[in-house]
Design a protein around this motif. Structure first.
Motif, mmCIF file in Angstrom:
data_model
loop_
_atom_site.group_PDB
_atom_site.id
_atom_site.type_symbol
_atom_site.label_atom_id
_atom_site.label_comp_id
_atom_site.label_asym_id
_atom_site.label_seq_id
_atom_site.Cartn_x
_atom_site.Cartn_y
_atom_site.Cartn_z
ATOM 1 N N VAL A 178 0.847 -1.194 0.000
ATOM 2 C CA VAL A 178 0.000 0.000 0.000
ATOM 3 C C VAL A 178 0.879 1.238 0.000
ATOM 4 C CG1 VAL A 178 -1.804 1.268 1.226
ATOM 5 C CG2 VAL A 178 -1.736 -1.215 1.375
ATOM 6 N N ALA A 179 0.444 2.264 -0.732
ATOM 7 C CA ALA A 179 1.070 3.582 -0.668
ATOM 8 C C ALA A 179 -0.018 4.610 -0.398
ATOM 9 C CB ALA A 179 1.795 3.909 -1.968
ATOM 10 N N THR A 180 0.320 5.670 0.352
ATOM 11 C CA THR A 180 -0.653 6.716 0.653
ATOM 12 C C THR A 180 -0.048 8.095 0.463
ATOM 13 O OG1 THR A 180 -0.053 6.785 3.005
ATOM 14 C CG2 THR A 180 -1.826 5.281 2.374
ATOM 15 N N GLY A 181 -0.918 9.073 0.260
ATOM 16 C CA GLY A 181 -0.553 10.485 0.234
ATOM 17 C C GLY A 181 -1.562 11.256 1.063
ATOM 18 N N ASP A 182 -1.528 12.572 0.978
ATOM 19 C CA ASP A 182 -2.428 13.389 1.785
ATOM 20 C C ASP A 182 -3.892 13.044 1.548
ATOM 21 O OD1 ASP A 182 -0.314 14.690 2.908
ATOM 22 O OD2 ASP A 182 -0.466 16.486 1.657
ATOM 23 N N ASP A 183 -4.244 12.769 0.299
ATOM 24 C CA ASP A 183 -5.663 12.530 -0.006
ATOM 25 C C ASP A 183 -5.861 11.350 -0.941
ATOM 26 O OD1 ASP A 183 -4.719 13.568 -2.376
ATOM 27 O OD2 ASP A 183 -6.342 15.029 -2.631
ATOM 28 N N TRP A 184 -4.932 10.396 -0.939
ATOM 29 C CA TRP A 184 -5.074 9.234 -1.822
ATOM 30 C C TRP A 184 -4.473 7.999 -1.170
ATOM 31 C CZ3 TRP A 184 -0.527 6.856 -3.216
ATOM 32 C CH2 TRP A 184 0.659 7.617 -3.141
ATOM 33 N N ILE A 185 -4.907 6.854 -1.680
ATOM 34 C CA ILE A 185 -4.352 5.569 -1.289
ATOM 35 C C ILE A 185 -4.288 4.690 -2.523
ATOM 36 C CG2 ILE A 185 -6.650 4.709 -0.603
ATOM 37 C CD1 ILE A 185 -5.234 3.002 1.530
ATOM 38 N N GLU A 186 -3.208 3.948 -2.677
ATOM 39 C CA GLU A 186 -3.057 3.019 -3.798
ATOM 40 C C GLU A 186 -2.722 1.643 -3.242
ATOM 41 O OE1 GLU A 186 -0.160 2.445 -7.648
ATOM 42 O OE2 GLU A 186 -1.154 4.398 -7.391
ATOM 43 N N ILE A 187 -3.490 0.653 -3.695
ATOM 44 C CA ILE A 187 -3.360 -0.725 -3.201
ATOM 45 C C ILE A 187 -2.948 -1.613 -4.355
ATOM 46 C CG2 ILE A 187 -4.570 -2.656 -2.116
ATOM 47 C CD1 ILE A 187 -6.350 0.488 -1.657
#
Length: 419
Positions: A344-353
């Motif tokens: 999983v990767a995340t940012g301030d307003d997103w997530i990618e799985i």
């Protein structure tokens, strides 16, 4: 073909309770949600002096257009965001001294854009501890009305609270909105106000809402099933190749979260919606996608929970507001997935799985999921558990916030879905 009876909408029940309390006459609410949040709202109304009569399938509320029947009250809002934001707004339109507090979880959630707007309208409101958070006290003397500017970029509930207040003011309200998240929830509010006799107008670029004075009229109002709750059952069908029908959530549904089924359709599921309900059938295929979920962010955890079983990456964007829900949902989802072994990767307003059913991916294994006391985290990862044995929760009972019988209903569905 499993047919799932979903309890009434939390969002609609809360709005209906406000509208019923403010209306002139006795309102009957049919099939309201009975959960910790809505019981807390009804209890808050009782503390403010409103009569709330309950039967198994309906609630009756004696409306008081003039405001609370008591001159002083101390209201505990539990974990409910709608309770904590709507009831102080309702009380401000009356006359008296009213104090509101909430659970430690709700105390952490922000209120300042709403309470600042109320102050701008002349409401004598004071935060007793942290500015912009519960507890707060209102010395109410009615609300004159007029024009106010509001930032609803954290929560559409700020705007809903002011819209609901508008007809109770002496002059009405003109609300200029600088930012707005979860816009479909505002459309729910406007549609429901219409059923109680008030028409909200929009001007200019649509960011100015004009609410007339004059109050509400009592009515009989039916509560449709909760679309956010239905998302777990629709996702269960998509991820198992099974089929689920939810009656009462059809083409005339108010709730924007029913749009979650369109996400499932893009991923490969078959979806049929008619006037009577919605059916989702899994096809054995879940495609990866990039999707903006700003308007249906309560279903972000549901999508995150089934994303590991997609054939490609799932990227969910524009969901920064989920960081100020019952918990930081974006990070809670990321943590739960990582505990399972998902990349999983995340940012301030997103997530990618990243997908887990592809060559070279780390095997997904069951583990205990930390819920942070958030009902949506538990219900979402229950869907993951349909494909991953051994998932458990540190606080499974937190589902009582919106669906006390969730685990029993989900177990009954599981028995009817393909292995």
């Amino acid at each position: 073909m499993p047919v799932v009876d979903i309890p009434g909408s939390k969002s609609i029940t809360a709005r209906a309770l406000f509208l019923a309390a403010a209306a002139d006459g006795v309102t009957t609410l049919r099939r309201p949600l009975r959960s910790d949040d809505t019981e807390g709202f009804a209890e808050g109304l009782t503390r403010l002096g409103y009569r709330v009569g309950r039967s198994p399938d309906a609630w009756q509320i004696d409306g008081r257009p003039e405001g609370p029947a008591v001159a002083e009250a101390d209201v505990y809002c539990r974990d409910g965001a709608t309770t904590a934001r709507f009831l102080p707004t309702l009380a401000a339109a009356g006359h008296g001294s009213f104090r509101f507090d909430a659970s430690p979880q709700m105390r952490r959630r922000p209120l300042l854009p709403l309470t600042q707007a109320l102050r701008d309208l002349g409401v004598d409101l004071r935060h007793e501890e942290a500015e912009g958070h519960h507890p707060l006290r209102i010395e109410a003397s009615g609300v004159e009305g007029g024009e106010v500017v509001l930032d609803a970029g954290q929560s559409s509930q700020y705007l809903t609270a002011l819209l609901l207040l508008g007809p109770l003011t002496r002059k009405g309200l003109r609300i200029r909105v600088t930012d707005l998240v979860s816009a479909p929830y505002v459309e729910i509010t406007i549609a429901m106000m219409r059923e109680f006799g008030v028409e909200v107008l929009r001007e200019g670029d649509g960011r100015v809402y004009v609410v007339p004075p004059g109050g509400y009229r009592a009515t009989t109002y039916g509560i449709e099933p909760d679309a956010s709750t239905a998302s777990y059952f629709f996702a269960a069908a998509a991820v198992t190749g099974g089929e689920v029908t939810v009656p009462g959530l059809g083409t005339g549904a108010l709730q924007g979260d029913l749009g979650f089924v369109d996400v499932l359709r893009r991923m490969g599921a078959e979806v049929e919606t008619d006037a009577h309900g919605t059916r989702v059938r899994g096809t054995g295929e879940l495609r990866g996608l990039t999707v903006n979920m700003r308007d249906i962010s309560d279903t972000m955890p549901t999508l995150a929970a089934i994303a590991p079983f997609a054939s490609g990456p799932v990227r969910i964007e524009d969901v920064g507001n989920t960081r100020v829900k019952e918990c930081d949902r974006l990070e809670a989802c990321a943590e739960g997935l990582r505990r399972l072994g998902v990349e999983v990767a995340t940012g301030d307003d997103w997530i990618e799985i990243r997908p887990s059913d592809v060559p070279g991916a780390t095997p997904v294994t069951g583990t205990e999921i930390k819920s942070y006391g958030d009902h949506r985290i538990v219900m979402s990862f229950a869907v993951t558990g349909l494909r991953v044995p051994g998932i458990s929760f540190d606080d499974p009972g937190c589902v009582r916030k919106t669906f006390p019988g969730f685990h029993e209903a989900f177990a009954a569905l599981r028995a009817q879905l393909p292995e």
